[in-house]
Design a protein around this motif. Structure first.
Motif, PDB file in Angstrom:
ATOM      1  N   ILE A  21       0.853  -1.186   0.000  1.00 39.13           N
ATOM      2  CA  ILE A  21       0.000   0.000   0.000  1.00 39.13           C
ATOM      3  C   ILE A  21       0.893   1.241   0.000  1.00 39.13           C
ATOM      4  CG2 ILE A  21      -1.823  -1.211   1.271  1.00 39.13           C
ATOM      5  CD1 ILE A  21      -1.013   0.478   3.750  1.00 39.13           C
ATOM      6  N   HIS A  22       0.301   2.385  -0.225  1.00 38.56           N
ATOM      7  CA  HIS A  22       1.041   3.649  -0.196  1.00 38.56           C
ATOM      8  C   HIS A  22       0.536   4.502   0.965  1.00 38.56           C
ATOM      9  CE1 HIS A  22       2.136   2.420  -4.301  1.00 38.56           C
ATOM     10  NE2 HIS A  22       3.189   3.203  -4.135  1.00 38.56           N
ATOM     11  N   GLN A  23       1.475   5.073   1.687  1.00 41.42           N
ATOM     12  CA  GLN A  23       1.156   5.954   2.808  1.00 41.42           C
ATOM     13  C   GLN A  23       1.842   7.299   2.619  1.00 41.42           C
ATOM     14  OE1 GLN A  23       2.496   4.140   6.491  1.00 41.42           O
ATOM     15  NE2 GLN A  23       0.447   3.355   6.910  1.00 41.42           N
ATOM     16  N   VAL A  24       1.141   8.353   2.980  1.00 39.37           N
ATOM     17  CA  VAL A  24       1.774   9.667   3.082  1.00 39.37           C
ATOM     18  C   VAL A  24       2.238   9.820   4.528  1.00 39.37           C
ATOM     19  CG1 VAL A  24       1.448  12.160   2.938  1.00 39.37           C
ATOM     20  CG2 VAL A  24       0.330  10.651   1.271  1.00 39.37           C
ATOM     21  N   PRO A  25       3.551   9.942   4.776  1.00 41.73           N
ATOM     22  CA  PRO A  25       4.036  10.044   6.163  1.00 41.73           C
ATOM     23  C   PRO A  25       3.399  11.220   6.890  1.00 41.73           C
ATOM     24  CG  PRO A  25       5.859   9.723   4.637  1.00 41.73           C
ATOM     25  CD  PRO A  25       4.647   9.991   3.797  1.00 41.73           C
ATOM     26  N   PRO A  26       3.133  11.068   8.189  1.00 47.28           N
ATOM     27  CA  PRO A  26       2.511  12.162   8.942  1.00 47.28           C
ATOM     28  C   PRO A  26       3.484  13.321   9.163  1.00 47.28           C
ATOM     29  CG  PRO A  26       3.100  10.359  10.405  1.00 47.28           C
ATOM     30  CD  PRO A  26       3.365   9.880   9.018  1.00 47.28           C
ATOM     31  N   MET A  27       2.924  14.512   9.307  1.00 47.53           N
ATOM     32  CA  MET A  27       3.774  15.670   9.616  1.00 47.53           C
ATOM     33  C   MET A  27       4.430  15.499  10.980  1.00 47.53           C
ATOM     34  SD  MET A  27       4.327  18.017   7.398  1.00 47.53           S
ATOM     35  CE  MET A  27       4.986  19.229   8.537  1.00 47.53           C
ATOM     36  N   ALA A  71       4.068  10.042  -1.181  1.00 46.16           N
ATOM     37  CA  ALA A  71       3.613   8.763  -0.638  1.00 46.16           C
ATOM     38  C   ALA A  71       4.725   7.728  -0.770  1.00 46.16           C
ATOM     39  CB  ALA A  71       2.365   8.292  -1.371  1.00 46.16           C
ATOM     40  N   ARG A  72       4.799   6.840   0.220  1.00 40.32           N
ATOM     41  CA  ARG A  72       5.817   5.783   0.211  1.00 40.32           C
ATOM     42  C   ARG A  72       5.132   4.425   0.254  1.00 40.32           C
ATOM     43  NH1 ARG A  72      10.181   7.007   4.767  1.00 40.32           N
ATOM     44  NH2 ARG A  72       8.478   6.199   6.052  1.00 40.32           N
ATOM     45  N   GLU A  73       5.740   3.456  -0.413  1.00 37.48           N
ATOM     46  CA  GLU A  73       5.171   2.104  -0.404  1.00 37.48           C
ATOM     47  C   GLU A  73       5.638   1.340   0.827  1.00 37.48           C
ATOM     48  OE1 GLU A  73       5.951  -1.804  -2.973  1.00 37.48           O
ATOM     49  OE2 GLU A  73       4.778  -0.310  -4.106  1.00 37.48           O
ATOM     50  N   VAL A  74       4.698   0.737   1.510  1.00 35.35           N
ATOM     51  CA  VAL A  74       4.988  -0.154   2.626  1.00 35.35           C
ATOM     52  C   VAL A  74       4.185  -1.431   2.409  1.00 35.35           C
ATOM     53  CG1 VAL A  74       5.471   1.724   4.241  1.00 35.35           C
ATOM     54  CG2 VAL A  74       3.135   0.819   4.051  1.00 35.35           C
ATOM     55  N   THR A  75       4.470  -2.455   3.194  1.00 35.09           N
ATOM     56  CA  THR A  75       3.781  -3.724   3.025  1.00 35.09           C
ATOM     57  C   THR A  75       3.063  -4.111   4.315  1.00 35.09           C
ATOM     58  OG1 THR A  75       5.432  -4.486   1.430  1.00 35.09           O
ATOM     59  CG2 THR A  75       4.030  -6.160   2.437  1.00 35.09           C
ATOM     60  N   ILE A  76       1.778  -4.370   4.187  1.00 34.10           N
ATOM     61  CA  ILE A  76       0.984  -4.884   5.300  1.00 34.10           C
ATOM     62  C   ILE A  76       0.871  -6.392   5.101  1.00 34.10           C
ATOM     63  CG2 ILE A  76      -1.187  -4.743   6.562  1.00 34.10           C
ATOM     64  CD1 ILE A  76       0.435  -2.136   6.550  1.00 34.10           C
ATOM     65  N   TYR A  80       3.575   3.579   9.229  1.00 33.94           N
ATOM     66  CA  TYR A  80       3.060   4.415  10.324  1.00 33.94           C
ATOM     67  C   TYR A  80       1.666   3.898  10.695  1.00 33.94           C
ATOM     68  CZ  TYR A  80       6.843   7.762   9.738  1.00 33.94           C
ATOM     69  OH  TYR A  80       8.084   8.347   9.688  1.00 33.94           O
ATOM     70  N   ILE A  81       1.539   3.388  11.913  1.00 32.65           N
ATOM     71  CA  ILE A  81       0.264   2.832  12.352  1.00 32.65           C
ATOM     72  C   ILE A  81      -0.756   3.952  12.532  1.00 32.65           C
ATOM     73  CG2 ILE A  81      -0.891   1.310  14.000  1.00 32.65           C
ATOM     74  CD1 ILE A  81       1.343   0.015  12.342  1.00 32.65           C
ATOM     75  N   ARG A  82      -0.296   5.125  12.939  1.00 32.68           N
ATOM     76  CA  ARG A  82      -1.212   6.279  13.027  1.00 32.68           C
ATOM     77  C   ARG A  82      -1.847   6.565  11.672  1.00 32.68           C
ATOM     78  NH1 ARG A  82       2.227  10.997  14.549  1.00 32.68           N
ATOM     79  NH2 ARG A  82       3.955   9.621  14.033  1.00 32.68           N
ATOM     80  N   THR A  83      -1.008   6.567  10.633  1.00 34.22           N
ATOM     81  CA  THR A  83      -1.509   6.838   9.288  1.00 34.22           C
ATOM     82  C   THR A  83      -2.436   5.730   8.817  1.00 34.22           C
ATOM     83  OG1 THR A  83       0.510   8.067   8.770  1.00 34.22           O
ATOM     84  CG2 THR A  83      -0.800   7.287   6.907  1.00 34.22           C
ATOM     85  N   LEU A  84      -2.083   4.474   9.123  1.00 30.55           N
ATOM     86  CA  LEU A  84      -2.952   3.362   8.762  1.00 30.55           C
ATOM     87  C   LEU A  84      -4.319   3.521   9.408  1.00 30.55           C
ATOM     88  CD1 LEU A  84      -3.245   0.550   7.410  1.00 30.55           C
ATOM     89  CD2 LEU A  84      -2.415  -0.443   9.558  1.00 30.55           C
ATOM     90  N   ALA A  85      -4.353   3.883  10.693  1.00 35.22           N
ATOM     91  CA  ALA A  85      -5.624   4.083  11.392  1.00 35.22           C
ATOM     92  C   ALA A  85      -6.419   5.225  10.771  1.00 35.22           C
ATOM     93  CB  ALA A  85      -5.365   4.362  12.869  1.00 35.22           C
ATOM     94  N   GLU A  86      -5.729   6.314  10.436  1.00 38.17           N
ATOM     95  CA  GLU A  86      -6.413   7.452   9.805  1.00 38.17           C
ATOM     96  C   GLU A  86      -7.000   7.057   8.455  1.00 38.17           C
ATOM     97  OE1 GLU A  86      -4.299  11.540  11.169  1.00 38.17           O
ATOM     98  OE2 GLU A  86      -3.055  10.212   9.969  1.00 38.17           O
TER      99      GLU A  86
END
Length: 323
Positions: free
Chosen positions: A126-132, A157-162, A190-196
């Motif tokens: 998946i792709h995530q935008v890192p939090p500020m 956005a950065r690719e990470v793997t769940i 970032y679990i915060r970003t995943l939750a958001e």
């Protein structure tokens, strides 16, 4: 004026090994490391990747020669259990931030079928935008410093793997709708970003109110000690709580060298032998049996990557003999 009593100077000593700490709530990873370092009177220490102060759980701490291998855990998959409060987003993505928006929670979005669909959507690459509010750097300055100054920085956005994801509806102690998130993920997630992002997909928004790391690189909570437990121990028990330096090398292939080959390997020389190609090899001397360092094998050569010094090896052997 009453003279202040002189501070007692801690007599440091060489300590080699890995302590698996169940990090408490409210302490930064470095604060926890410094407390354990003081309790062990260790000369050299490092941790294996940060946990936020609001997070608890598995934090391997490395001492002495083990610090040479601490980076290995940075790349290891991590497992977390988190609680996300639904219906509200915050400036930081967790309970420390200011509430930005409140929305109603639709019960139809929390049915097993709907949650299974969201799980599938957020599993895999998946792709995530890192939090500020993160320690990522922009022009040598951490993003959270810009955020505290009210400056928003564009983040690609950065690719990470769940690897695995489970979602289950729960309620907070106050009776509010929440989601339990159990996730095994790659580094950089970032679990915060995943939750958001999950909260947005459910149409109500979310932010983290609880985060606990339950595993990293095959190391789980069952083998961890708490700071309170460590503080209550005597010095001998604290040292006994340390795992060997090679505790972080469980996934490595193992190679044992005789005395002559071990001596050459420790000078940084490549060794030739019948070894299959392997990206991660833990290398030991035969007599005495001792970890020499890590290497990789390619084309029939054992190529050193990180080596222990002869002094470190001797101190480790002496410590094992006196234990």
């Amino acid at each position: 004026m009453t003279a202040r009593a002189p501070r007692t100077r801690v007599q440091r000593r060489p300590v080699h090994g890995v302590l698996l700490l169940d990090k408490p709530l409210g302490l930064s990873s470095n604060d926890a490391l410094q407390k354990v370092k003081w309790l062990l009177r260790a000369e050299k220490a490092g941790h294996t990747g940060t946990l936020d102060p609001l997070a608890t759980g598995v934090l391997p701490l490395c001492f002495g020669a083990a610090t040479k291998f601490s980076a290995l855990q940075l790349d290891a998959p991590k497992t977390y259990e988190a609680i996300a409060l639904l219906g509200a987003t915050t400036s930081t993505g967790d309970a420390e931030g200011q509430v930005l928006q409140r929305r109603a929670v639709d019960p139809a979005q929390l049915t097993p079928a709907r949650l299974a669909a969201v799980q599938a959507q957020f599993t895999g690459a998946i792709h995530q935008v890192p939090p500020m509010y993160s320690a990522l750097k922009k022009d040598g300055k951490a993003l959270y410093e810009y955020a505290r100054a009210g400056v928003e920085i564009e983040r690609p956005a950065r690719e990470v793997t769940i690897h695995e994801l489970q979602l289950a509806p729960v309620q907070t102690d106050a009776g509010d709708a929440a989601l339990k998130i159990t996730v095994t993920c790659s580094k950089g997630t970032y679990i915060r970003t995943l939750a958001e992002d999950i909260g947005e997909q459910l149409g109500c928004g979310a932010h983290l109110v609880q985060l606990r790391r339950t595993g990293t690189g095959g190391i789980g909570l069952a083998r961890c000690v708490t700071l309170e437990q460590l503080t209550a121990m005597d010095e001998a028990a604290r040292l006994a709580a340390l795992l060997p330096v090679d505790a972080l090398l469980a996934q490595h292939q193992r190679v044992v060298l005789d005395a002559a080959e071990a001596g050459r390997f420790l000078t940084g020389l490549r060794r030739r032998g019948p070894w299959p190609d392997a990206p991660a090899v833990a290398v030991y001397g035969a007599q005495p049996h001792a970890l020499l360092g890590v290497a990789h094998a390619a084309g029939g050569e054992l190529i050193p990557d990180r080596l222990l010094s002869p002094v470190e090896i001797e101190q480790i052997l002496q410590g094992a003999a006196s234990a």
